[in-house]
Design a protein around this motif. Structure first.
Motif, PDB file in Angstrom:
ATOM      1  N   ALA A   9       0.860  -1.247  -0.042  1.00  0.00           N
ATOM      2  CA  ALA A   9      -0.050   0.042  -0.005  1.00  0.00           C
ATOM      3  C   ALA A   9       0.673   1.395  -0.085  1.00  0.00           C
ATOM      4  N   LEU A  10       2.040   1.234   0.066  1.00  0.00           N
ATOM      5  CA  LEU A  10       3.101   2.334   0.128  1.00  0.00           C
ATOM      6  C   LEU A  10       2.824   3.104  -1.382  1.00  0.00           C
ATOM      7  N   GLY A  11       2.577   4.209  -1.098  1.00  0.00           N
ATOM      8  CA  GLY A  11       2.240   5.246  -2.304  1.00  0.00           C
ATOM      9  C   GLY A  11       3.658   5.677  -2.997  1.00  0.00           C
ATOM     10  N   PRO A  12       3.923   6.447  -4.003  1.00  0.00           N
ATOM     11  CA  PRO A  12       4.897   7.085  -4.414  1.00  0.00           C
ATOM     12  C   PRO A  12       5.273   8.158  -3.250  1.00  0.00           C
ATOM     13  N   ARG A  13       6.644   8.613  -3.349  1.00  0.00           N
ATOM     14  CA  ARG A  13       7.196   9.356  -2.398  1.00  0.00           C
ATOM     15  C   ARG A  13       6.432  10.689  -2.301  1.00  0.00           C
ATOM     16  N   LEU A  14       5.925  11.505  -3.347  1.00  0.00           N
ATOM     17  CA  LEU A  14       5.411  12.436  -3.310  1.00  0.00           C
ATOM     18  C   LEU A  14       4.080  12.626  -2.468  1.00  0.00           C
ATOM     19  N   SER A  15       3.525  11.238  -2.146  1.00  0.00           N
ATOM     20  CA  SER A  15       2.227  11.150  -1.600  1.00  0.00           C
ATOM     21  C   SER A  15       2.444  11.062   0.005  1.00  0.00           C
ATOM     22  N   TRP A  16       3.747  11.060   0.384  1.00  0.00           N
ATOM     23  CA  TRP A  16       4.318  10.944   1.925  1.00  0.00           C
ATOM     24  C   TRP A  16       4.087  12.161   2.542  1.00  0.00           C
ATOM     25  N   ALA A  17       3.409  12.224   3.365  1.00  0.00           N
ATOM     26  CA  ALA A  17       3.284  13.647   4.201  1.00  0.00           C
ATOM     27  C   ALA A  17       4.164  13.774   5.283  1.00  0.00           C
ATOM     28  N   ALA A  18       4.382  14.913   5.833  1.00  0.00           N
ATOM     29  CA  ALA A  18       5.381  15.319   6.666  1.00  0.00           C
ATOM     30  C   ALA A  18       5.134  14.566   7.960  1.00  0.00           C
ATOM     31  N   ASP A  19       3.862  14.228   8.244  1.00  0.00           N
ATOM     32  CA  ASP A  19       3.537  13.372   9.455  1.00  0.00           C
ATOM     33  C   ASP A  19       3.366  11.942   9.344  1.00  0.00           C
ATOM     34  N   GLU A  20       4.476  11.412   8.454  1.00  0.00           N
ATOM     35  CA  GLU A  20       4.222  10.107   8.167  1.00  0.00           C
ATOM     36  C   GLU A  20       5.999   9.676   8.438  1.00  0.00           C
ATOM     37  N   LEU A  21       5.960   8.275   8.873  1.00  0.00           N
ATOM     38  CA  LEU A  21       7.406   7.706   9.086  1.00  0.00           C
ATOM     39  C   LEU A  21       7.375   6.583   8.265  1.00  0.00           C
ATOM     40  N   ASN A  22       8.497   6.468   7.431  1.00  0.00           N
ATOM     41  CA  ASN A  22       8.570   5.390   6.612  1.00  0.00           C
ATOM     42  C   ASN A  22       9.699   4.228   6.952  1.00  0.00           C
ATOM     43  N   ILE A  23       9.135   2.864   7.408  1.00  0.00           N
ATOM     44  CA  ILE A  23      10.189   2.141   8.018  1.00  0.00           C
ATOM     45  C   ILE A  23      10.368   1.009   7.113  1.00  0.00           C
ATOM     46  N   LEU A  24      11.502   0.359   6.863  1.00  0.00           N
ATOM     47  CA  LEU A  24      12.023  -0.801   6.129  1.00  0.00           C
ATOM     48  C   LEU A  24      12.401  -1.775   7.107  1.00  0.00           C
ATOM     49  N   ALA A  30       5.520  -4.993  11.748  1.00  0.00           N
ATOM     50  CA  ALA A  30       4.300  -4.614  11.293  1.00  0.00           C
ATOM     51  C   ALA A  30       2.875  -4.674  12.034  1.00  0.00           C
ATOM     52  N   ASP A  31       3.157  -5.286  13.087  1.00  0.00           N
ATOM     53  CA  ASP A  31       2.233  -5.589  14.143  1.00  0.00           C
ATOM     54  C   ASP A  31       1.371  -4.283  14.751  1.00  0.00           C
ATOM     55  N   PRO A  32       0.269  -4.089  14.406  1.00  0.00           N
ATOM     56  CA  PRO A  32      -0.426  -2.902  14.942  1.00  0.00           C
ATOM     57  C   PRO A  32      -0.167  -2.673  16.322  1.00  0.00           C
ATOM     58  N   LYS A  33      -0.302  -3.735  17.198  1.00  0.00           N
ATOM     59  CA  LYS A  33      -0.017  -3.382  18.681  1.00  0.00           C
ATOM     60  C   LYS A  33       1.048  -2.858  19.096  1.00  0.00           C
ATOM     61  N   LEU A  34       2.106  -2.939  18.269  1.00  0.00           N
ATOM     62  CA  LEU A  34       3.500  -2.220  18.237  1.00  0.00           C
ATOM     63  C   LEU A  34       3.312  -0.931  17.857  1.00  0.00           C
ATOM     64  N   LEU A  35       2.834  -0.656  16.586  1.00  0.00           N
ATOM     65  CA  LEU A  35       2.787   0.623  16.182  1.00  0.00           C
ATOM     66  C   LEU A  35       1.796   1.524  16.606  1.00  0.00           C
ATOM     67  N   GLN A  36       0.788   1.189  16.741  1.00  0.00           N
ATOM     68  CA  GLN A  36      -0.445   2.445  17.130  1.00  0.00           C
ATOM     69  C   GLN A  36      -0.310   3.087  18.357  1.00  0.00           C
ATOM     70  N   PRO A  37       0.324   2.467  19.418  1.00  0.00           N
ATOM     71  CA  PRO A  37       0.670   3.349  20.442  1.00  0.00           C
ATOM     72  C   PRO A  37       1.595   4.344  20.350  1.00  0.00           C
ATOM     73  N   PHE A  38       2.725   4.241  19.302  1.00  0.00           N
ATOM     74  CA  PHE A  38       3.504   5.363  18.717  1.00  0.00           C
ATOM     75  C   PHE A  38       2.965   6.372  18.039  1.00  0.00           C
ATOM     76  N   GLU A  39       2.036   5.726  16.749  1.00  0.00           N
ATOM     77  CA  GLU A  39       1.249   6.851  16.097  1.00  0.00           C
ATOM     78  C   GLU A  39       0.365   7.515  16.650  1.00  0.00           C
ATOM     79  N   GLN A  40      -0.244   7.083  17.727  1.00  0.00           N
ATOM     80  CA  GLN A  40      -1.153   7.843  18.664  1.00  0.00           C
ATOM     81  C   GLN A  40      -0.511   8.752  19.640  1.00  0.00           C
ATOM     82  N   ALA A  41       0.670   8.349  20.165  1.00  0.00           N
ATOM     83  CA  ALA A  41       1.629   9.469  20.794  1.00  0.00           C
ATOM     84  C   ALA A  41       2.046  10.499  20.210  1.00  0.00           C
ATOM     85  N   HIS A  42       2.409  10.150  18.908  1.00  0.00           N
ATOM     86  CA  HIS A  42       2.990  11.320  17.916  1.00  0.00           C
ATOM     87  C   HIS A  42       2.087  11.747  16.970  1.00  0.00           C
ATOM     88  N   ASN A  43       0.764  11.560  16.790  1.00  0.00           N
ATOM     89  CA  ASN A  43       0.161  11.968  15.646  1.00  0.00           C
ATOM     90  C   ASN A  43       0.675  11.892  14.463  1.00  0.00           C
TER      91      ASN A  43
END
Length: 344
Positions: A9-24, A30-43
Protein backbone atom coordinates in the motif's frame (compact mmCIF):
# COMPACT_ATOMS: atom_id res chain seq x y z
CA UNK A 1 -4.35 -2.98 10.11
CA UNK A 2 -5.51 0.34 11.52
CA UNK A 3 -2.89 3.02 11.02
CA UNK A 4 -0.36 0.65 9.49
CA UNK A 5 0.26 0.79 5.75
CA UNK A 6 1.28 -2.59 4.39
CA UNK A 7 4.13 -2.91 1.92
CA UNK A 8 1.85 -3.15 -1.08
CA UNK A 9 0.00 0.00 0.00
CA UNK A 10 3.01 2.30 0.01
CA UNK A 11 2.37 5.13 -2.38
CA UNK A 12 4.88 7.14 -4.41
CA UNK A 13 7.20 9.41 -2.51
CA UNK A 14 5.28 12.59 -3.31
CA UNK A 15 2.22 11.22 -1.52
CA UNK A 16 4.03 10.78 1.78
CA UNK A 17 3.15 13.54 4.19
CA UNK A 18 5.37 15.26 6.73
CA UNK A 19 3.57 13.50 9.57
CA UNK A 20 4.49 10.04 8.32
CA UNK A 21 7.39 7.77 9.16
CA UNK A 22 8.58 5.24 6.60
CA UNK A 23 10.19 2.11 7.96
CA UNK A 24 11.94 -0.76 6.18
CA UNK A 25 11.66 -3.65 8.61
CA UNK A 26 11.12 -7.30 9.40
CA UNK A 27 7.60 -8.65 9.74
CA UNK A 28 7.52 -8.36 13.54
CA UNK A 29 7.41 -4.56 13.20
CA UNK A 30 4.23 -4.62 11.12
CA UNK A 31 2.19 -5.62 14.16
CA UNK A 32 -0.47 -2.96 14.91
CA UNK A 33 -0.13 -3.49 18.65
CA UNK A 34 3.47 -2.25 18.39
CA UNK A 35 2.81 0.62 15.99
CA UNK A 36 -0.49 2.09 17.10
CA UNK A 37 0.67 3.42 20.50
CA UNK A 38 3.53 5.25 18.77
CA UNK A 39 1.23 6.62 16.07
CA UNK A 40 -1.23 7.89 18.64
CA UNK A 41 1.44 9.40 20.90
CA UNK A 42 3.10 11.30 18.03
CA UNK A 43 0.06 11.90 15.80
CA UNK A 44 1.89 10.21 12.96
CA UNK A 45 1.25 7.46 10.45
CA UNK A 46 3.82 4.69 10.17
CA UNK A 47 4.23 3.28 6.65
CA UNK A 48 5.68 -0.22 6.74
CA UNK A 49 7.53 -2.22 4.12
CA UNK A 50 8.73 -5.62 5.20
CA UNK A 51 11.58 -7.58 3.67
CA UNK A 52 13.66 -10.72 4.22
CA UNK A 53 17.41 -10.65 3.84
CA UNK A 54 19.78 -7.68 3.85
CA UNK A 55 20.48 -8.14 0.14
CA UNK A 56 16.80 -7.61 -0.59
CA UNK A 57 16.75 -4.49 1.57
CA UNK A 58 19.78 -3.05 -0.22
CA UNK A 59 18.05 -3.59 -3.56
CA UNK A 60 14.98 -1.73 -2.28
CA UNK A 61 17.16 1.12 -1.04
CA UNK A 62 19.01 1.30 -4.36
CA UNK A 63 15.70 1.70 -6.20
CA UNK A 64 14.49 4.40 -3.77
CA UNK A 65 15.11 8.13 -3.63
CA UNK A 66 17.17 9.77 -0.85
CA UNK A 67 14.90 10.41 2.10
CA UNK A 68 12.36 7.74 1.19
CA UNK A 69 13.19 5.67 4.27
CA UNK A 70 13.65 6.66 7.89
CA UNK A 71 14.07 3.55 10.07
CA UNK A 72 15.77 0.29 9.19
CA UNK A 73 15.65 -3.09 10.94
CA UNK A 74 18.80 -4.99 10.09
CA UNK A 75 20.45 -8.33 10.77
CA UNK A 76 23.04 -7.09 13.24
CA UNK A 77 26.15 -8.75 11.72
CA UNK A 78 25.43 -6.79 8.51
CA UNK A 79 25.63 -3.40 10.25
CA UNK A 80 29.33 -2.74 9.48
CA UNK A 81 28.84 -3.52 5.79
CA UNK A 82 25.84 -1.19 5.48
CA UNK A 83 27.35 1.55 7.66
CA UNK A 84 30.50 1.64 5.54
CA UNK A 85 28.30 2.35 2.52
CA UNK A 86 27.24 5.58 4.22
CA UNK A 87 23.61 4.50 4.53
CA UNK A 88 23.25 4.72 8.32
CA UNK A 89 23.25 7.67 10.71
CA UNK A 90 25.38 7.48 13.84
CA UNK A 91 23.40 7.20 17.08
CA UNK A 92 23.86 8.35 20.69
CA UNK A 93 23.87 5.65 23.36
CA UNK A 94 22.59 8.17 25.88
CA UNK A 95 19.25 8.26 24.03
CA UNK A 96 18.51 4.68 25.02
CA UNK A 97 18.44 2.57 28.20
CA UNK A 98 21.78 1.11 27.20
CA UNK A 99 22.72 -0.38 30.57
CA UNK A 100 19.38 -2.22 30.71
CA UNK A 101 20.20 -4.18 27.56
CA UNK A 102 21.62 -7.67 28.06
CA UNK A 103 25.38 -7.22 28.32
CA UNK A 104 26.39 -9.84 25.76
CA UNK A 105 24.02 -8.32 23.20
CA UNK A 106 24.79 -4.63 23.75
CA UNK A 107 28.54 -5.37 23.60
CA UNK A 108 28.36 -7.27 20.31
CA UNK A 109 31.13 -5.95 18.06
CA UNK A 110 28.91 -5.21 15.09
CA UNK A 111 26.70 -2.56 16.74
CA UNK A 112 29.43 0.04 16.25
CA UNK A 113 31.93 0.84 13.52
CA UNK A 114 35.14 2.74 14.32
CA UNK A 115 33.73 3.80 17.66
CA UNK A 116 30.40 5.09 16.32
CA UNK A 117 27.09 3.42 17.19
CA UNK A 118 24.96 2.64 14.15
CA UNK A 119 22.49 0.06 15.44
CA UNK A 120 20.58 -0.45 18.67
CA UNK A 121 20.04 -4.16 19.33
CA UNK A 122 16.33 -4.74 19.87
CA UNK A 123 15.62 -8.46 19.71
CA UNK A 124 17.65 -11.65 19.75
CA UNK A 125 17.38 -15.38 19.89
CA UNK A 126 19.14 -18.58 19.03
CA UNK A 127 19.67 -21.06 16.26
CA UNK A 128 19.14 -24.41 17.93
CA UNK A 129 16.61 -27.22 17.69
CA UNK A 130 12.84 -26.74 17.59
CA UNK A 131 10.93 -29.96 18.12
CA UNK A 132 7.69 -31.75 18.90
CA UNK A 133 8.12 -32.91 22.48
CA UNK A 134 5.55 -35.68 22.03
CA UNK A 135 7.54 -37.23 19.18
CA UNK A 136 11.15 -37.10 20.37
CA UNK A 137 13.24 -37.89 23.42
CA UNK A 138 13.82 -34.49 25.00
CA UNK A 139 17.19 -35.55 26.40
CA UNK A 140 18.46 -36.06 22.84
CA UNK A 141 17.76 -32.42 22.05
CA UNK A 142 20.44 -31.18 24.46
CA UNK A 143 23.27 -31.94 22.05
CA UNK A 144 23.95 -30.80 18.51
CA UNK A 145 24.85 -34.43 17.85
CA UNK A 146 21.11 -35.06 17.52
CA UNK A 147 21.51 -33.89 13.94
CA UNK A 148 23.19 -37.21 13.14
CA UNK A 149 21.17 -39.46 15.44
CA UNK A 150 19.81 -42.34 13.31
CA UNK A 151 16.74 -42.47 15.56
CA UNK A 152 15.44 -39.38 13.74
CA UNK A 153 16.41 -40.24 10.19
CA UNK A 154 13.83 -38.82 7.79
CA UNK A 155 12.12 -36.87 10.58
CA UNK A 156 14.16 -33.65 10.33
CA UNK A 157 13.68 -30.36 8.55
CA UNK A 158 16.55 -27.93 8.08
CA UNK A 159 16.12 -24.20 7.83
CA UNK A 160 17.44 -23.27 4.39
CA UNK A 161 20.08 -20.81 5.53
CA UNK A 162 23.72 -21.81 5.19
CA UNK A 163 25.01 -19.28 7.67
CA UNK A 164 23.63 -20.72 10.95
CA UNK A 165 23.68 -24.39 9.99
CA UNK A 166 27.38 -24.33 9.11
CA UNK A 167 28.18 -22.47 12.32
CA UNK A 168 26.13 -24.97 14.36
CA UNK A 169 28.17 -27.79 12.86
CA UNK A 170 31.36 -25.93 13.73
CA UNK A 171 30.18 -25.67 17.35
CA UNK A 172 29.38 -29.39 17.39
CA UNK A 173 33.00 -29.99 16.37
CA UNK A 174 34.29 -27.97 19.30
CA UNK A 175 35.03 -24.84 17.27
CA UNK A 176 33.90 -21.28 17.77
CA UNK A 177 32.07 -19.79 14.78
CA UNK A 178 34.87 -17.26 14.42
CA UNK A 179 37.34 -20.16 14.03
CA UNK A 180 35.79 -21.20 10.71
CA UNK A 181 38.05 -20.66 7.73
CA UNK A 182 38.21 -21.94 4.18
CA UNK A 183 40.51 -24.84 5.12
CA UNK A 184 38.56 -26.29 8.04
CA UNK A 185 35.32 -25.62 6.19
CA UNK A 186 36.49 -28.09 3.56
CA UNK A 187 38.33 -30.56 5.78
CA UNK A 188 36.12 -30.74 8.88
CA UNK A 189 32.74 -29.11 8.34
CA UNK A 190 31.98 -30.34 4.82
CA UNK A 191 32.00 -34.08 5.73
CA UNK A 192 29.67 -33.49 8.70
CA UNK A 193 27.29 -31.35 6.68
CA UNK A 194 27.04 -33.91 3.88
CA UNK A 195 26.61 -36.66 6.49
CA UNK A 196 23.51 -34.78 7.69
CA UNK A 197 21.70 -34.93 4.35
CA UNK A 198 20.34 -38.53 4.63
CA UNK A 199 18.71 -37.53 7.91
CA UNK A 200 16.72 -34.72 6.31
CA UNK A 201 13.32 -34.88 4.66
CA UNK A 202 12.90 -31.14 4.04
CA UNK A 203 15.12 -28.11 3.49
CA UNK A 204 12.95 -25.02 3.46
CA UNK A 205 12.26 -21.47 4.53
CA UNK A 206 10.91 -20.67 7.98
CA UNK A 207 7.27 -20.99 6.97
CA UNK A 208 7.91 -24.27 5.19
CA UNK A 209 9.78 -25.98 8.03
CA UNK A 210 7.39 -24.54 10.62
CA UNK A 211 4.38 -25.93 8.75
CA UNK A 212 6.10 -29.30 8.46
CA UNK A 213 6.60 -29.43 12.23
CA UNK A 214 3.04 -28.34 13.00
CA UNK A 215 1.54 -30.84 10.54
CA UNK A 216 3.62 -33.70 11.90
CA UNK A 217 5.58 -34.29 8.71
CA UNK A 218 8.79 -33.75 10.69
CA UNK A 219 9.61 -33.97 14.38
CA UNK A 220 12.32 -31.32 14.58
CA UNK A 221 13.82 -28.30 12.86
CA UNK A 222 17.59 -27.90 12.69
CA UNK A 223 18.52 -24.21 13.09
CA UNK A 224 15.10 -23.49 14.55
CA UNK A 225 14.37 -22.21 18.04
CA UNK A 226 12.08 -19.70 19.75
CA UNK A 227 11.43 -17.75 16.54
CA UNK A 228 10.03 -20.88 14.91
CA UNK A 229 7.66 -22.16 17.61
CA UNK A 230 7.14 -19.73 20.51
CA UNK A 231 4.28 -17.93 18.78
CA UNK A 232 2.50 -21.32 18.58
CA UNK A 233 3.28 -22.70 22.04
CA UNK A 234 0.13 -21.45 23.77
CA UNK A 235 -2.07 -23.47 21.41
CA UNK A 236 0.44 -26.27 20.80
CA UNK A 237 2.45 -26.76 24.01
CA UNK A 238 4.16 -29.82 22.56
CA UNK A 239 6.19 -27.52 20.29
CA UNK A 240 9.38 -26.71 22.18
CA UNK A 241 12.90 -25.48 21.50
CA UNK A 242 16.31 -25.59 23.07
CA UNK A 243 19.97 -24.97 22.47
CA UNK A 244 22.70 -27.54 22.89
CA UNK A 245 24.73 -27.97 26.05
CA UNK A 246 27.85 -27.64 23.91
CA UNK A 247 26.79 -24.18 22.80
CA UNK A 248 24.17 -22.24 20.93
CA UNK A 249 24.37 -19.65 18.19
CA UNK A 250 22.94 -16.18 18.82
CA UNK A 251 21.18 -14.10 16.18
CA UNK A 252 20.48 -10.42 16.76
CA UNK A 253 18.47 -7.78 14.94
CA UNK A 254 19.01 -4.06 15.34
CA UNK A 255 17.30 -0.74 14.73
CA UNK A 256 19.07 1.88 12.64
CA UNK A 257 18.22 5.29 11.18
CA UNK A 258 18.97 6.14 7.58
CA UNK A 259 21.56 8.85 7.05
CA UNK A 260 19.46 10.56 4.38
CA UNK A 261 16.24 10.54 6.44
CA UNK A 262 14.61 13.96 6.71
CA UNK A 263 12.91 12.91 9.94
CA UNK A 264 15.78 11.75 12.12
CA UNK A 265 14.27 13.13 15.32
CA UNK A 266 10.99 11.32 14.76
CA UNK A 267 12.87 8.20 13.68
CA UNK A 268 14.85 8.34 16.90
CA UNK A 269 11.63 8.61 18.90
CA UNK A 270 10.50 5.41 17.18
CA UNK A 271 13.73 3.66 18.14
CA UNK A 272 13.32 4.83 21.73
CA UNK A 273 9.73 3.54 21.78
CA UNK A 274 10.71 0.09 20.54
CA UNK A 275 13.58 -0.12 23.06
CA UNK A 276 11.36 0.99 25.96
CA UNK A 277 10.07 -1.72 28.35
CA UNK A 278 6.56 -1.54 26.88
CA UNK A 279 7.74 -1.52 23.28
CA UNK A 280 10.09 -4.43 23.97
CA UNK A 281 7.30 -6.54 25.40
CA UNK A 282 5.16 -5.93 22.34
CA UNK A 283 8.00 -6.59 19.90
CA UNK A 284 9.06 -9.78 21.67
CA UNK A 285 5.53 -11.21 21.38
CA UNK A 286 4.75 -10.03 17.85
CA UNK A 287 2.13 -11.98 15.94
CA UNK A 288 4.78 -12.70 13.30
CA UNK A 289 7.35 -14.36 15.59
CA UNK A 290 8.43 -14.29 19.20
CA UNK A 291 11.99 -13.86 20.43
CA UNK A 292 13.90 -12.37 23.33
CA UNK A 293 13.81 -8.61 23.86
CA UNK A 294 17.20 -7.02 24.45
CA UNK A 295 15.90 -4.83 27.28
CA UNK A 296 16.08 -6.79 30.54
CA UNK A 297 13.16 -4.70 31.84
CA UNK A 298 10.80 -5.68 29.01
CA UNK A 299 7.13 -5.69 30.00
CA UNK A 300 6.29 -9.39 29.78
CA UNK A 301 3.99 -11.45 31.95
CA UNK A 302 5.04 -14.69 33.64
CA UNK A 303 3.51 -16.91 30.96
CA UNK A 304 5.30 -15.03 28.17
CA UNK A 305 8.60 -15.21 30.05
CA UNK A 306 8.19 -18.94 30.52
CA UNK A 307 7.69 -19.49 26.78
CA UNK A 308 10.79 -17.42 26.02
CA UNK A 309 12.84 -19.28 28.68
CA UNK A 310 13.50 -15.98 30.45
CA UNK A 311 15.02 -17.52 33.60
CA UNK A 312 17.35 -19.67 31.49
CA UNK A 313 18.81 -16.74 29.55
CA UNK A 314 21.91 -16.20 31.73
CA UNK A 315 22.94 -19.80 31.12
CA UNK A 316 21.99 -19.71 27.45
CA UNK A 317 23.97 -16.53 26.85
CA UNK A 318 27.00 -17.79 28.77
CA UNK A 319 27.38 -20.89 26.62
CA UNK A 320 26.38 -19.39 23.28
CA UNK A 321 28.31 -17.68 20.51
CA UNK A 322 27.46 -14.58 18.53
CA UNK A 323 26.90 -15.26 14.86
CA UNK A 324 29.74 -13.78 12.84
CA UNK A 325 30.05 -12.12 9.43
CA UNK A 326 32.53 -14.02 7.21
CA UNK A 327 34.88 -12.30 4.82
CA UNK A 328 33.85 -12.52 1.14
CA UNK A 329 36.11 -15.48 0.29
CA UNK A 330 34.82 -17.54 3.20
CA UNK A 331 31.23 -16.48 2.63
CA UNK A 332 31.47 -17.61 -0.99
CA UNK A 333 32.95 -20.96 0.07
CA UNK A 334 30.20 -21.45 2.67
CA UNK A 335 27.50 -20.73 0.11
CA UNK A 336 29.11 -23.09 -2.41
CA UNK A 337 29.22 -25.85 0.21
CA UNK A 338 25.59 -25.22 1.09
CA UNK A 339 24.52 -25.58 -2.53
CA UNK A 340 26.38 -28.90 -2.65
CA UNK A 341 24.47 -30.00 0.45
CA UNK A 342 21.08 -28.93 -0.90
CA UNK A 343 21.65 -30.58 -4.27
CA UNK A 344 23.27 -33.79 -2.98
Amino acid sequence: MGGVAAASALGPRLSWAADELNILVWCDHADPKLLQPFEQAHNVRVNVKTYEGTGTALSIIEQSQPGDWDVFVIDAPDVPQVAKQGLLASLNKDDYPWDDLFEQIRNAPYNSVEGKLYSVPEKFGYYGIAYNDSKVDGTDMSSNDVMWNPKYKGRMAVYDYYFPVIQMIAISLGMKPSDVNVQNLEEKIRPKLLELKPQVSLIGDIVGVQNALVSGNVDMIVAGAEFAVSVLTTEKPELQWTIAENGGLIWTQGLAIFEDSNKKDLANEFVKWVISPEGQGLLATSDCYWAMPTNSNAALNDAQKQILRWDEQPGFLAKSHLSFLPQPELDSAMLELWMEFVQS
